[in-house]
Motif scaffolding. Structure first.
Motif, PDB file in Angstrom:
ATOM      1  N   UNK A   5      -4.839  -2.145   1.167  1.00  0.00           N
ATOM      2  CA  UNK A   5      -4.616  -3.132   2.033  1.00  0.00           C
ATOM      3  C   UNK A   5      -4.052  -3.441   0.293  1.00  0.00           C
ATOM      4  N   UNK A   6      -2.979  -4.272   0.879  1.00  0.00           N
ATOM      5  CA  UNK A   6      -2.562  -5.376  -0.574  1.00  0.00           C
ATOM      6  C   UNK A   6      -2.447  -6.582  -0.092  1.00  0.00           C
ATOM      7  N   UNK A   7      -4.016  -7.632  -0.213  1.00  0.00           N
ATOM      8  CA  UNK A   7      -4.390  -8.491  -0.376  1.00  0.00           C
ATOM      9  C   UNK A   7      -5.550  -8.429   0.616  1.00  0.00           C
ATOM     10  N   UNK A  12      -0.132  -2.116   3.747  1.00  0.00           N
ATOM     11  CA  UNK A  12      -0.766  -1.133   2.849  1.00  0.00           C
ATOM     12  C   UNK A  12      -0.204  -0.181   2.079  1.00  0.00           C
ATOM     13  N   UNK A  13      -0.254   0.016   1.244  1.00  0.00           N
ATOM     14  CA  UNK A  13       0.401   0.426  -0.124  1.00  0.00           C
ATOM     15  C   UNK A  13      -0.565   2.029  -0.546  1.00  0.00           C
ATOM     16  N   UNK A  14       0.509   2.980  -1.647  1.00  0.00           N
ATOM     17  CA  UNK A  14      -0.803   3.955  -1.936  1.00  0.00           C
ATOM     18  C   UNK A  14      -1.434   3.598  -2.972  1.00  0.00           C
ATOM     19  N   UNK A  15      -2.601   3.251  -2.935  1.00  0.00           N
ATOM     20  CA  UNK A  15      -3.394   3.319  -4.453  1.00  0.00           C
ATOM     21  C   UNK A  15      -3.114   3.775  -5.772  1.00  0.00           C
ATOM     22  N   UNK A  16      -2.248   4.676  -5.833  1.00  0.00           N
ATOM     23  CA  UNK A  16      -1.261   5.187  -6.869  1.00  0.00           C
ATOM     24  C   UNK A  16       0.327   4.920  -6.891  1.00  0.00           C
ATOM     25  N   UNK A 197     -10.229 -14.785  -3.411  1.00  0.00           N
ATOM     26  CA  UNK A 197     -10.764 -15.965  -3.243  1.00  0.00           C
ATOM     27  C   UNK A 197      -9.496 -16.891  -2.520  1.00  0.00           C
ATOM     28  N   UNK A 198      -8.382 -16.748  -2.883  1.00  0.00           N
ATOM     29  CA  UNK A 198      -7.418 -17.007  -1.925  1.00  0.00           C
ATOM     30  C   UNK A 198      -6.423 -15.243  -1.143  1.00  0.00           C
ATOM     31  N   UNK A 199      -7.132 -14.196  -1.470  1.00  0.00           N
ATOM     32  CA  UNK A 199      -6.491 -13.160  -0.322  1.00  0.00           C
ATOM     33  C   UNK A 199      -5.211 -12.246  -0.983  1.00  0.00           C
ATOM     34  N   UNK A 200      -5.636 -12.881  -2.240  1.00  0.00           N
ATOM     35  CA  UNK A 200      -4.294 -11.936  -2.684  1.00  0.00           C
ATOM     36  C   UNK A 200      -4.475 -10.746  -3.685  1.00  0.00           C
ATOM     37  N   UNK A 201      -3.749  -9.674  -3.568  1.00  0.00           N
ATOM     38  CA  UNK A 201      -4.803  -8.313  -3.956  1.00  0.00           C
ATOM     39  C   UNK A 201      -3.849  -7.583  -5.556  1.00  0.00           C
ATOM     40  N   UNK A 202      -4.799  -7.471  -6.551  1.00  0.00           N
ATOM     41  CA  UNK A 202      -3.629  -7.049  -7.354  1.00  0.00           C
ATOM     42  C   UNK A 202      -2.734  -5.272  -7.490  1.00  0.00           C
ATOM     43  N   UNK A 203      -2.183  -5.280  -8.363  1.00  0.00           N
ATOM     44  CA  UNK A 203      -0.874  -3.915  -8.445  1.00  0.00           C
ATOM     45  C   UNK A 203      -1.508  -4.026 -10.507  1.00  0.00           C
ATOM     46  N   UNK A 272     -10.735   3.649 -13.615  1.00  0.00           N
ATOM     47  CA  UNK A 272     -11.545   2.832 -13.441  1.00  0.00           C
ATOM     48  C   UNK A 272     -10.967   1.853 -12.938  1.00  0.00           C
ATOM     49  N   UNK A 273      -9.555   1.493 -13.510  1.00  0.00           N
ATOM     50  CA  UNK A 273      -9.178  -0.002 -12.497  1.00  0.00           C
ATOM     51  C   UNK A 273      -8.745   0.146 -10.591  1.00  0.00           C
ATOM     52  N   UNK A 274      -9.278   1.133 -10.378  1.00  0.00           N
ATOM     53  CA  UNK A 274      -8.984   1.457  -9.009  1.00  0.00           C
ATOM     54  C   UNK A 274     -10.495   1.194  -8.415  1.00  0.00           C
ATOM     55  N   UNK A 275     -11.716   1.233  -9.195  1.00  0.00           N
ATOM     56  CA  UNK A 275     -12.879   0.258  -8.688  1.00  0.00           C
ATOM     57  C   UNK A 275     -12.732  -0.834  -8.581  1.00  0.00           C
ATOM     58  N   UNK A 276     -11.898  -1.646  -9.553  1.00  0.00           N
ATOM     59  CA  UNK A 276     -12.384  -3.293  -9.327  1.00  0.00           C
ATOM     60  C   UNK A 276     -11.205  -3.220  -7.411  1.00  0.00           C
ATOM     61  N   UNK A 277     -12.985  -4.254  -6.963  1.00  0.00           N
ATOM     62  CA  UNK A 277     -12.153  -4.271  -5.337  1.00  0.00           C
ATOM     63  C   UNK A 277     -10.970  -5.058  -5.349  1.00  0.00           C
ATOM     64  N   UNK A 278     -10.879  -6.055  -6.011  1.00  0.00           N
ATOM     65  CA  UNK A 278      -9.457  -6.751  -5.932  1.00  0.00           C
ATOM     66  C   UNK A 278      -8.532  -6.383  -6.316  1.00  0.00           C
ATOM     67  N   UNK A 279      -8.423  -4.834  -6.543  1.00  0.00           N
ATOM     68  CA  UNK A 279      -6.997  -3.893  -7.310  1.00  0.00           C
ATOM     69  C   UNK A 279      -6.961  -3.334  -6.191  1.00  0.00           C
ATOM     70  N   UNK A 280      -5.307  -3.459  -5.651  1.00  0.00           N
ATOM     71  CA  UNK A 280      -4.779  -2.534  -4.730  1.00  0.00           C
ATOM     72  C   UNK A 280      -4.479  -1.472  -4.678  1.00  0.00           C
TER      73      UNK A 280
END
Length: 336
Positions: A5-7, A12-16, A197-203, A272-280
């Motif tokens: 999920x994006x944020x 839903x988006x592809x993790x790559x 906190x805001x529900x914003x995801x990182x790309x 590694x970057x995808x281990x961060x739970x805020x990274x979509x």
């Protein structure tokens, strides 16, 4: 392929995610670019990120051609607005209402689509009231030309202010697109906590640090011919901050860690970057189709905490963590 999920949105988006920043319309011939997009689709990538400024609008055109004939509902197409396009007139950049409303129409035409799934502010515009910018984005969304909005390289305070206005206007600001890698972690101190906190995801862009984390650049040696470090069209400038023998020596210490996991060094960097739970999603580009297939193998990889600690120890103090770097690297004035 893993889909996230994006944020806190339902999208839903592809993790790559496939990005065409330094490739389409500049480094890579159009037929090869089309092959890379086909490889992305064949490997489960459904999300494609571009911007009007890439190759001065050519990247959008190439991507639109490459995706022509695909089922639109099965794709997530993202683009951005802010940097100068066209002849560079006084209103050909920034986040004014005029530039946003004209730019979205240009992007849609080049991408050959009626809407983009995500329309992003490519930088923060210090010369336009944020209220004007967010009202223009809201009107773009209400006109059905974009489904969601996002930002790129905004500070935590800017994201908070933009998110509050978006909420008042009834639209979803759901994403942030910052640089993030093992070597460049400036978002971890302030941007990521605010976005959680805001529900914003990182790309995140440049997860392989412009190729440095692939291990192909060796300390004390000239960069390989044809690599990004030799690209005079922009790649060499971006990668220069990492082209330091201390950094390159530390990066080589990651090779045994990647080998133990059965990954290439580039795959380890993306995982590694995808281990961060805020990274979509992690944005990856490609100049050859086989690179896409290799990068996709990072999707779904789980790196154990003890291995993450080994990575931190291997890189040591060459990691950049200062949250102030986000603001320092932002344009103080709208580019002309």
């Amino acid at each position: 392929m893993e889909y996230r999920y994006l944020g806190n949105s339902g999208l839903k988006i592809s993790a790559i995610t496939y990005g065409n920043w330094l490739t389409h319309g500049s480094q890579v011939e159009n037929d090869v670019a089309a092959q890379c997009v086909r490889a992305a689709l064949d490997n489960g990538i459904t999300t494609f990120d571009t911007a009007d400024v890439y190759a001065n609008t050519k990247a959008e055109t190439v991507l639109g051609e490459a995706l022509k004939g695909e089922r639109r509902q099965s794709l997530e197409i993202f683009t951005k607005v802010y940097w100068p396009t066209g002849p560079g007139g006084p209103n050909d950049s920034g986040l004014s209402r005029k530039h946003i409303m004209e730019s979205i129409d240009g992007s849609l035409s080049r991408l050959q689509t009626d809407y983009v799934d995500l329309y992003q502010a490519h930088r923060f515009d210090t010369e336009t009231p944020l209220e004007e910018t967010m009202q223009a984005f809201a009107d773009v969304v209400r006109a059905g030309k974009a489904l969601y909005i996002g930002v790129s390289e905004w500070t935590a305070d800017q994201i908070r202010a933009g998110h509050a206005l978006a909420r008042e206007l009834g639209i979803g600001l759901i994403s942030s697109q910052p640089q993030y890698s093992m070597l460049w972690r400036v978002i971890e101190g302030e941007v990521v906590p605010a976005c959680r906190e805001l529900g914003v995801g990182q790309i995140v862009w440049s997860p392989i640090a412009q190729g440095v984390l692939s291990g192909k650049y060796l300390p004390g040696q000239q960069p390989p011919e044809g690599s990004r470090a030799t690209d005079t069209k922009g790649g060499a400038n971006m990668i220069s901050r990492f082209m330091d023998d201390d950094v390159l020596t530390r990066v080589q210490a990651l090779k045994p860690i990647a080998d133990d996991l059965g990954l290439s060094m580039a795959q380890l960097a993306v995982a590694w970057v995808l281990q961060n739970d805020n990274v979509s999603a992690a944005l990856v580009g490609a100049s050859r189709p086989e690179q896409v297939a290799e990068n996709v193998k990072a999707s779904g990889v789980r790196i154990q905490p003890d291995v993450l600690k080994q990575i931190d120890e291997a890189l040591g103090d060459v990691v950049v963590r200062d949250p102030a770097k986000t603001a320092e690297n932002a344009p103080a004035r709208r580019p002309g």
